[in-house]
Design an enzyme around this catalytic site. Structure first.
Site, short mmCIF file in Angstrom:
data_model
loop_
_atom_site.label_atom_id
_atom_site.label_comp_id
_atom_site.label_asym_id
_atom_site.label_seq_id
_atom_site.Cartn_x
_atom_site.Cartn_y
_atom_site.Cartn_z
N LYS A 44 -42.72 -79.91 -71.65
CA LYS A 44 -41.35 -80.34 -71.88
C LYS A 44 -40.53 -79.85 -70.69
O LYS A 44 -40.29 -78.65 -70.54
CB LYS A 44 -40.77 -79.79 -73.18
CG LYS A 44 -39.36 -80.32 -73.46
CD LYS A 44 -38.76 -79.74 -74.72
CE LYS A 44 -37.39 -80.33 -75.01
NZ LYS A 44 -36.41 -80.08 -73.92
N GLY A 71 -37.75 -68.34 -71.42
CA GLY A 71 -36.37 -68.72 -71.65
C GLY A 71 -35.63 -67.66 -72.43
O GLY A 71 -35.97 -66.47 -72.42
N SER A 72 -34.61 -68.09 -73.16
CA SER A 72 -33.72 -67.17 -73.84
C SER A 72 -34.36 -66.60 -75.09
O SER A 72 -35.27 -67.18 -75.69
CB SER A 72 -32.42 -67.89 -74.23
OG SER A 72 -32.67 -68.85 -75.25
N GLY A 85 -33.55 -69.08 -78.13
CA GLY A 85 -34.38 -70.27 -78.14
C GLY A 85 -35.84 -69.96 -78.39
O GLY A 85 -36.53 -70.65 -79.15
N GLY A 86 -36.32 -68.90 -77.75
CA GLY A 86 -37.72 -68.53 -77.93
C GLY A 86 -38.02 -68.08 -79.34
O GLY A 86 -39.07 -68.42 -79.90
N GLU A 113 -41.90 -65.56 -73.14
CA GLU A 113 -41.32 -64.51 -72.28
C GLU A 113 -39.82 -64.68 -72.38
O GLU A 113 -39.27 -65.68 -71.94
CB GLU A 113 -41.86 -64.68 -70.85
CG GLU A 113 -41.54 -63.51 -69.94
CD GLU A 113 -40.19 -63.68 -69.27
OE1 GLU A 113 -39.22 -63.05 -69.75
OE2 GLU A 113 -40.11 -64.43 -68.30
N CYS A 125 -35.83 -62.79 -64.65
CA CYS A 125 -36.04 -62.05 -65.89
C CYS A 125 -36.38 -60.59 -65.62
O CYS A 125 -36.31 -59.76 -66.53
CB CYS A 125 -37.13 -62.71 -66.73
SG CYS A 125 -38.60 -63.14 -65.79
N GLU A 156 -29.14 -58.52 -72.50
CA GLU A 156 -29.27 -59.06 -71.15
C GLU A 156 -28.07 -59.93 -70.78
O GLU A 156 -27.62 -60.76 -71.57
CB GLU A 156 -30.55 -59.89 -71.04
CG GLU A 156 -30.78 -60.49 -69.66
CD GLU A 156 -32.00 -61.38 -69.60
OE1 GLU A 156 -32.58 -61.54 -68.52
OE2 GLU A 156 -32.38 -61.94 -70.67
#
Length: 504
Positions: free
Chosen positions: A181, A238-239, A242-243, A262, A299, A388
């Site tokens: 995606k 990603g965030s 979302g993760g 991650e 990150c 973060e």
């Protein structure tokens, strides 16, 4: 940009879904790209499953040739990739060229690794036909591919963590077809790399379902991808929000699957007293450089430093401030990331006990660095300080004594990295911190900065939650291939029934 089709690649065919979204380049007009749908996800997943019956049983040499062919095809498109990626992301050409080299180097490293069979963890126990009271058949263990894998492209790495980046390379090396995606922040870059993959598939003669790219789409597309019953694992960068949502979907499936997410980190640094006394100014200026590289959009950005108060600490802070004040504004990857960065800085500005040392509000998509200062009591009280802020923002936490660092370290949630700046005189406190920090982070550093992740055998890019969703895995390095394999034991099977990797 005539080389762009604006379409999805599904099993070797470029498909238009009928509706479009527009990219948001750093300047000028965007390009139109077809929007992904759950229906396209289903087509890609079915094609990947069909491809698995040949690709999952291909030889290591065939897969290695494929990985190298992808690298070749990417390099043949190097000028076009640089042109499109710099326009879409605002990253400088040098950064894109370096990231492209990392991407192709990663593919070639994985090819070398699997040719040698180093990912297979092969084990064998011989038959014991005369053992009493029970005989034993021969047992052989080997790692086998899990099946089709879904990969979500990352916003901050248009090449190294996206279409043909680490998750895709690892899954293909393992023998798993991939459905990507693409990230809407750099769809043109994603398409050109997908064209390279399509060319490599044709060149090697593989089933076209071994790779598909679905662009854009709303949340329903991501949900459809991780919930599709033919998808066997997911790679995500990603965030945290979302993760975690995708992780929960993977866990709630009728047949749960592994989600390798991650999710970010603040990457704490502990500035130990002897190190600060020996080289305060040097550490401060080097931290500023690490904090601001790539507009802080890594990150592994070292976002917080713990230091014992005193004149040497003041020297280090002054050096950091001086270096940050001469740092120019940099473009951020998307308008949304820039907005979130400004909100994060504003959040710290409004916490009692936190003082801003550097920073002015930025315009639109460009970001200037921030540096804040607080004390240990405020850090322990205000949990928001440990969240973060994605961008070039740093926080200094002044402590009353070195021993306070142990309590601070014990309070940390999972991190990708933790760093000690240390000299011989810091041996005692460092020896007490290391056992704590190795339970908190996937990578421990001494006298360095974590920005930048080497692609090699020994690298770990992951850590306890919430840094990642699987503390036993890494998303960088050759060990990342193991995420998409599972151990199978063959007991007493004749050699002609064993997979080639188990029969060797």
């Amino acid at each position: 940009m005539h080389s762009l089709t604006g379409r999805h690649l599904i099993a070797g065919v470029w498909i238009d879904s009928g509706s479009t979204f527009r990219s948001e380049p750093i300047d000028g007009e965007g390009d139109d790209f077809s929007i992904g749908t759950p229906g396209l996800v289903a087509e890609a997943a079915r094609a990947a499953e069909e491809a698995f019956w040949s690709y999952g049983y291909s030889t290591r040499g065939q897969r290695a040739d494929f990985l190298e062919a992808i690298a070749d095809e990417i390099e043949q498109r190097a000028p076009l990739i640089t042109a499109i990626a710099t326009r879409e992301t605002g990253l400088p050409a040098g950064r894109i060229e370096g990231e492209r080299g990392r991407t192709t180097g990663q593919l070639r490293l994985f090819a070398e690794h699997i040719r040698k069979g180093r990912h297979l963890d092969r084990r064998q126990d011989p038959a014991l036909p005369d053992r009493k009271p029970l005989a034993r058949q021969e047992l052989r263990l080997v790692q086998r591919p899990v099946g089709p894998v879904a990969v979500f492209g990352a916003s901050n790495f248009p090449l190294a963590f996206s279409t043909a980046g680490g998750d895709t390379a690892a899954a293909l090396a393992a023998g798993c077809p991939v459905v990507v995606k693409g990230h809407s922040a750099h769809p043109g870059t994603g398409e050109i790399v997908a064209q390279a993959l399509a060319a490599a598939i044709e060149r090697i003669g593989l089933h076209p379902g071994v790779f598909s790219l679905i662009q854009g789409g709303k949340r329903d597309v991501g949900e459809a991808l991780v919930k599709h019953p033919l998808i066997r694992a997911v790679g995500f960068t990603g965030s945290l929000a979302g993760g975690r949502a995708l992780f929960d979907l993977c866990a709630s499936r009728p047949e749960p699957i592994a989600f390798f997410g991650e999710l970010g980190s603040i990457n704490p640094m502990f500035m130990l007293p002897a190190a600060v006394a020996a080289r305060a100014a040097e550490i401060g200026s080097a931290w500023a450089a690490s904090l601001t590289i790539g507009a802080g959009q890594f990150c592994t950005n070292p976002g917080v430093a713990f230091i014992v108060e005193g004149p040497e600490a003041d020297t280090l802070i002054a050096s950091t401030v001086a270096a940050l004040k001469v740092t120019t504004e940099q473009a951020m990857l998307t308008d949304g990331i820039a907005s979130a960065y400004a909100s994060g800085a504003n959040r710290l500005d409004n916490i009692a006990g936190v003082k801003r040392l550097v920073g002015t509000p930025s315009d639109a998509r460009r970001a200037a660095p921030y540096l804040f200062e607080t004390d240990g009591e405020t850090w322990l009280r205000e949990h928001a300080l440990a969240e973060e802020v994605f961008g070039p923002l740093g926080l200094v936490v002044k402590l009353k004594q070195a021993g306070d660092m142990e309590e601070i370290a014990r309070r940390f949630a999972g991190q990708l990295t933790a760093t000690l700046h240390v000299e011989a005189g810091d041996r005692d406190i460092a020896s007490r911190l290391v056992p704590i920090l190795e339970r908190k982070a996937g990578r421990l550093l001494a006298n360095a900065f974590p920005t930048g992740v080497e692609v090699c055998d020994a690298m770990v890019h992951g850590g306890p939650y919430p840094a990642s969703t699987n503390f036993g895995a890494t998303s960088v390095g050759t060990l990342s291939i193991r995420r998409f394999l599972r151990p199978v034991c063959y007991q007493g099977l004749p050699s002609h029934l064993l997979p080639a990797d188990a029969a060797d």
